[in-house]
Design a protein around this motif. Structure first.
Motif, short mmCIF file in Angstrom:
data_model
loop_
_atom_site.label_atom_id
_atom_site.label_comp_id
_atom_site.label_asym_id
_atom_site.label_seq_id
_atom_site.Cartn_x
_atom_site.Cartn_y
_atom_site.Cartn_z
N ASP A 65 0.82 -1.22 0.00
CA ASP A 65 0.00 0.00 0.00
C ASP A 65 0.85 1.26 0.00
O ASP A 65 0.49 2.25 0.64
N PHE A 66 1.96 1.24 -0.72
CA PHE A 66 2.89 2.37 -0.65
C PHE A 66 2.23 3.66 -1.11
O PHE A 66 1.57 3.72 -2.14
N GLY A 67 2.44 4.71 -0.31
CA GLY A 67 1.92 6.02 -0.67
C GLY A 67 0.64 6.39 0.04
O GLY A 67 0.16 7.50 -0.08
N THR A 68 0.08 5.46 0.83
CA THR A 68 -1.20 5.77 1.48
C THR A 68 -1.06 6.08 2.96
O THR A 68 -1.89 6.75 3.54
N GLY A 69 -0.04 5.56 3.60
CA GLY A 69 0.10 5.76 5.05
C GLY A 69 0.84 7.04 5.34
O GLY A 69 0.83 7.97 4.54
N TYR A 70 1.47 7.07 6.49
CA TYR A 70 2.29 8.23 6.81
C TYR A 70 3.65 8.00 6.16
O TYR A 70 4.63 7.78 6.84
N SER A 71 3.64 8.00 4.83
CA SER A 71 4.86 7.65 4.10
C SER A 71 5.97 8.60 4.45
O SER A 71 5.81 9.81 4.45
N SER A 72 7.10 8.03 4.73
CA SER A 72 8.25 8.86 4.89
C SER A 72 9.32 8.27 4.00
O SER A 72 9.55 7.07 4.00
N LEU A 73 9.93 9.12 3.20
CA LEU A 73 10.92 8.60 2.26
C LEU A 73 12.12 8.00 2.98
O LEU A 73 12.80 7.15 2.45
N SER A 74 12.31 8.44 4.23
CA SER A 74 13.47 7.93 4.95
C SER A 74 13.33 6.43 5.26
O SER A 74 14.31 5.72 5.39
N TYR A 75 12.08 5.94 5.35
CA TYR A 75 11.88 4.50 5.55
C TYR A 75 12.61 3.71 4.47
O TYR A 75 13.20 2.68 4.70
N LEU A 76 12.49 4.25 3.25
CA LEU A 76 13.01 3.51 2.11
C LEU A 76 14.52 3.35 2.15
O LEU A 76 15.06 2.37 1.68
N SER A 77 15.19 4.34 2.73
CA SER A 77 16.65 4.22 2.78
C SER A 77 17.11 3.39 3.97
O SER A 77 18.15 2.79 3.97
#
Ligand code: C2E
Ligand code: MG
Ligand code: MG
Ligand code: MG
Length: 288
Positions: free
Chosen positions: A177-189
């Motif tokens: 569900d990427f992009g729907t929650g409290y997405s933080s780009l830092s999670y990805l790194s």
């Protein structure tokens, strides 16, 4: 209170509350029987690899086959199970069953399993993954765990530890569900995801909105740069498939390719409109 709001308002409000609470209690009580009597079923939805044009994996999606109410969708009982912590026992069953199905029936295909935040943080979670793999004999590389961004919100360190342990086992990790929650780009790194699933709300409007297309384009680039596979979920039309393929998505999942179905009910060949869409040349179509 009754006097201030008026007699009728008060009564309706009170009855509505009772009904909701009662319904929930019944559902909770039924859930404990459901666990003991194994009333759950896993449906499988195919994932189409856009590079090989083949079905290389399935997502396991739970259904509750209630003795009186029939099939109940996860949206109607997972939240209840999550609040009463029953989700842990249900999640363990899902892991075992999914691994078993993969070994017995899915050839070399991978299996994806959804794990809820409470289950993920439960002390026994890693052990339940290990046990499911050991008992079934499934190779860890064929199992993928899907988590949502909610899992990562609190206590980063612990979440990171669990994800690293999963990686060490050789299990794949997908961000659902990427992009729907409290997405933080830092999670990805920070977190070691193998793949990102673009939420179906983006997929839904990808062919009608330049802005959404730009977002999808950015997610694909970002994921690529970080070495992650990009999966688009909720693909329903050939137009969406053509666009997502042109954008560089690695895999798609959705009603267009196949609905979630019990084991054994899946078509052995891709639907004609999928084959046609896979062969379409979006550049030629755009620029005659
Ligand atoms: P999800 O993991 O994001 O799963 C995708 C949902 O989208 C599924 O709903 C699937 O049936 C639906 N879907 C797939 N393709 C399409 C499409 O083309 N169009 C539309 N409109 N919908 C599509 P489902 O099976 O009702 O599951 C809902 C959610 O319940 C899942 O979302 C997942 O978060 C949760 N869930 C399902 N099984 C489990 C489980 O075993 N454990 C846990 N913890 N959660 C589960
Ligand atoms: Mg999922
Ligand atoms: Mg999803
Ligand atoms: Mg979801």
């Amino acid at each position: 209170r009754a006097k201030i709001q008026g007699r009728n308002t008060y009564c309706i409000f009170e009855e509505g509350m009772d009904a909701a609470v009662r319904k929930r209690r019944v559902l909770e009580a039924d859930l404990s029987a459901a666990i003991e009597e194994e009333q759950f079923v896993l449906y499988l939805q195919p994932r189409l690899d856009l590079h090989s044009s083949g079905i290389t994996g399935y997502e396991a999606l739970i259904r509750w086959n209630h003795p009186k109410k029939g099939i109940i969708e996860p949206a109607d009982f997972i939240p209840v199970a999550e609040q009463s912590a029953r989700i842990v026992a249900i999640g363990e069953w899902v892991l075992k069953r999914a691994c078993q199905m993969a070994v017995e029936q899915l050839g070399a295909a991978r299996i994806s399993v959804n794990v809820s935040p409470l289950q993920f943080r439960d002390r026994g979670f890693l052990d339940s993954v290990r046990t499911a793999l050991e008992e079934s004999g499934l190779k860890a590389a064929r199992l993928e765990i899907e988590i949502t961004e909610n899992v990562l919100i609190e206590d980063d360190e612990r979440a990171l530890e669990i994800l690293k342990a999963l990686k060490k086992l050789g299990v794949g990790i997908s961000l659902d569900d990427f992009g729907t929650g409290y997405s933080s780009l830092s999670y990805l790194s920070r977190f070691p995801f193998d793949s990102i699933k673009i939420d179906r709300s983006f997929v839904h409007s990808v062919s009608g909105s330049e802005n959404v297309l730009a977002i999808v384009e950015t997610i694909v680039r970002l994921g690529r740069a970080l070495g992650m596979r990009i999966v688009a979920e909720g693909v329903e039309t050939p137009e969406q498939l053509v666009l997502l393929q042109a954008e560089g998505c690695d895999e798609i999942q959705g009603y267009l390719v196949g609905r979630p179905q019990p084991l054994g009910s899946h078509a052995t060949m891709l639907p004609d409109q999928v084959v046609e869409a896979l062969l379409a040349d979006p550049v030629r179509d755009r620029d005659p």
